[in-house]
Design a protein around this motif. Structure first.
Motif, PDB file in Angstrom:
ATOM      1  N   LEU A 116      18.913  45.400  -1.513  1.00 25.57           N
ATOM      2  CA  LEU A 116      18.631  44.338  -2.475  1.00 25.57           C
ATOM      3  C   LEU A 116      19.858  43.496  -2.784  1.00 25.57           C
ATOM      4  O   LEU A 116      19.743  42.280  -2.975  1.00 25.57           O
ATOM      5  CB  LEU A 116      18.039  44.927  -3.753  1.00 25.57           C
ATOM      6  CG  LEU A 116      16.688  45.631  -3.578  1.00 25.57           C
ATOM      7  CD1 LEU A 116      16.218  46.208  -4.906  1.00 25.57           C
ATOM      8  CD2 LEU A 116      15.660  44.689  -2.987  1.00 25.57           C
ATOM      9  N   CYS A 117      21.036  44.114  -2.802  1.00 18.95           N
ATOM     10  CA  CYS A 117      22.247  43.344  -3.087  1.00 18.95           C
ATOM     11  C   CYS A 117      22.539  42.344  -1.966  1.00 18.95           C
ATOM     12  O   CYS A 117      23.131  41.295  -2.206  1.00 18.95           O
ATOM     13  CB  CYS A 117      23.446  44.259  -3.301  1.00 18.95           C
ATOM     14  SG  CYS A 117      23.877  45.297  -1.897  1.00 18.95           S
ATOM     15  N   CYS A 118      22.092  42.653  -0.758  1.00 20.53           N
ATOM     16  CA  CYS A 118      22.311  41.771   0.398  1.00 20.53           C
ATOM     17  C   CYS A 118      21.324  40.607   0.413  1.00 20.53           C
ATOM     18  O   CYS A 118      21.411  39.724   1.266  1.00 20.53           O
ATOM     19  CB  CYS A 118      22.170  42.564   1.695  1.00 20.53           C
ATOM     20  SG  CYS A 118      23.288  43.954   1.823  1.00 20.53           S
ATOM     21  N   CYS A 163      16.442  47.677   9.962  1.00 25.26           N
ATOM     22  CA  CYS A 163      16.607  48.608   8.845  1.00 25.26           C
ATOM     23  C   CYS A 163      17.374  47.871   7.746  1.00 25.26           C
ATOM     24  O   CYS A 163      17.523  46.661   7.803  1.00 25.26           O
ATOM     25  CB  CYS A 163      17.334  49.878   9.295  1.00 25.26           C
ATOM     26  SG  CYS A 163      18.988  49.588   9.941  1.00 25.26           S
ATOM     27  N   PHE A 164      17.843  48.585   6.777  1.00 24.57           N
ATOM     28  CA  PHE A 164      18.545  47.939   5.673  1.00 24.57           C
ATOM     29  C   PHE A 164      20.049  48.179   5.756  1.00 24.57           C
ATOM     30  O   PHE A 164      20.733  48.243   4.748  1.00 24.57           O
ATOM     31  CB  PHE A 164      17.977  48.434   4.339  1.00 24.57           C
ATOM     32  CG  PHE A 164      16.549  48.016   4.146  1.00 24.57           C
ATOM     33  CD1 PHE A 164      16.235  46.682   3.922  1.00 24.57           C
ATOM     34  CD2 PHE A 164      15.522  48.933   4.204  1.00 24.57           C
ATOM     35  CE1 PHE A 164      14.922  46.273   3.746  1.00 24.57           C
ATOM     36  CE2 PHE A 164      14.205  48.535   4.025  1.00 24.57           C
ATOM     37  CZ  PHE A 164      13.908  47.204   3.807  1.00 24.57           C
ATOM     38  N   ASP A 165      20.570  48.282   6.952  1.00 24.43           N
ATOM     39  CA  ASP A 165      21.996  48.495   7.166  1.00 24.43           C
ATOM     40  C   ASP A 165      22.709  47.185   7.446  1.00 24.43           C
ATOM     41  O   ASP A 165      22.137  46.249   8.003  1.00 24.43           O
ATOM     42  CB  ASP A 165      22.227  49.437   8.358  1.00 24.43           C
ATOM     43  CG  ASP A 165      21.753  50.854   8.094  1.00 24.43           C
ATOM     44  OD1 ASP A 165      21.633  51.240   6.921  1.00 24.43           O
ATOM     45  OD2 ASP A 165      21.490  51.571   9.078  1.00 24.43           O
ATOM     46  N   CYS A 166      23.990  47.168   7.095  1.00 22.66           N
ATOM     47  CA  CYS A 166      24.842  46.024   7.370  1.00 22.66           C
ATOM     48  C   CYS A 166      25.386  46.169   8.796  1.00 22.66           C
ATOM     49  O   CYS A 166      25.951  47.212   9.140  1.00 22.66           O
ATOM     50  CB  CYS A 166      25.994  45.985   6.374  1.00 22.66           C
ATOM     51  SG  CYS A 166      27.192  44.687   6.703  1.00 22.66           S
ATOM     52  N   ASN A 222      24.016  39.238   8.120  1.00 21.48           N
ATOM     53  CA  ASN A 222      24.603  40.458   8.677  1.00 21.48           C
ATOM     54  C   ASN A 222      23.735  41.689   8.445  1.00 21.48           C
ATOM     55  O   ASN A 222      24.092  42.786   8.858  1.00 21.48           O
ATOM     56  CB  ASN A 222      25.993  40.692   8.082  1.00 21.48           C
ATOM     57  CG  ASN A 222      26.932  39.565   8.440  1.00 21.48           C
ATOM     58  OD1 ASN A 222      27.022  39.165   9.594  1.00 21.48           O
ATOM     59  ND2 ASN A 222      27.616  39.040   7.443  1.00 21.48           N
ATOM     60  N   LEU A 223      22.606  41.503   7.801  1.00 20.35           N
ATOM     61  CA  LEU A 223      21.679  42.595   7.546  1.00 20.35           C
ATOM     62  C   LEU A 223      20.880  42.859   8.815  1.00 20.35           C
ATOM     63  O   LEU A 223      20.352  41.939   9.441  1.00 20.35           O
ATOM     64  CB  LEU A 223      20.747  42.213   6.396  1.00 20.35           C
ATOM     65  CG  LEU A 223      19.889  43.292   5.778  1.00 20.35           C
ATOM     66  CD1 LEU A 223      20.738  44.435   5.240  1.00 20.35           C
ATOM     67  CD2 LEU A 223      19.072  42.693   4.636  1.00 20.35           C
TER      68      LEU A 223
END
Length: 175
Positions: free
Chosen positions: A21-23, A51-54, A46-47
């Motif tokens: 969510l912060c991204c 998935c929800f990884d940087c 960059n997300l």
């Protein structure tokens, strides 16, 4: 030490239980903290798409994303994802995106205030001040924490608005 407060949430980040969510929620200004300009409620480029990884997490600083390194949601992200939205994500249902990001922007300051107030409980406070501190913590932990409306309630928001003044009043007790 303060009394136990019902509904006290976890106040540490657990990104594995969040939907990045912060991204998504916050805008980036292209400056020393962020290498790009990004609009509010827009996923960071960059997300990861799957998935929800940087995708650049290991090199955030060298790539100009010091703001990401400095950021902490104080546990609000996983609370929004797991408790308010029952584990559903904006990728599962794109219509949830603005609702989830709004919830993060409401909950994060509450979580940050709770973290500060819990630290204040460690101070040698007189009983009447300790009672006031416990009342403020309790006011920030609504009885029905499963709905964003509970956190937007006037009592919660008034307690949140009073935290800076209350914390300043604790200065005489800081060694």
């Amino acid at each position: 030490m303060g009394q136990k407060v019902p509904n006290l949430p976890a106040l540490t980040d657990d990104c594995s239980r969040c939907a990045a969510l912060c991204c998504v929620a916050y805008p980036f200004e292209e400056d020393e903290d962020f290498a790009i300009l990004k609009d509010v409620d827009t996923p960071c480029p960059n997300l990861s798409d799957t998935c929800f990884d940087c995708t650049i997490h290991a090199s955030l600083k060298s790539r100009g994303f010091g703001g990401c390194i400095a950021y902490s949601c104080a546990g609000a992200g996983q609370r929004v994802t797991q408790e308010l939205f029952d584990g559903e994500t904006w990728r599962d249902d794109p219509d949830l995106l603005t609702h989830m990001t709004h919830a993060l922007r409401v909950l994060r300051p509450i979580h940050e205030a709770l973290a500060i107030l819990l630290e204040a409980q460690k101070l040698p406070l007189p009983p009447e001040v300790q009672m006031e501190l416990t009342a403020k913590i309790t006011a920030l932990c609504p009885d029905d924490p499963k709905s964003i409306w509970a956190f937007e309630d006037a009592q919660v928001q008034d307690a949140l608005a009073d935290v800076p003044t209350f914390v300043r009043s604790l200065a005489p007790y800081v060694a």
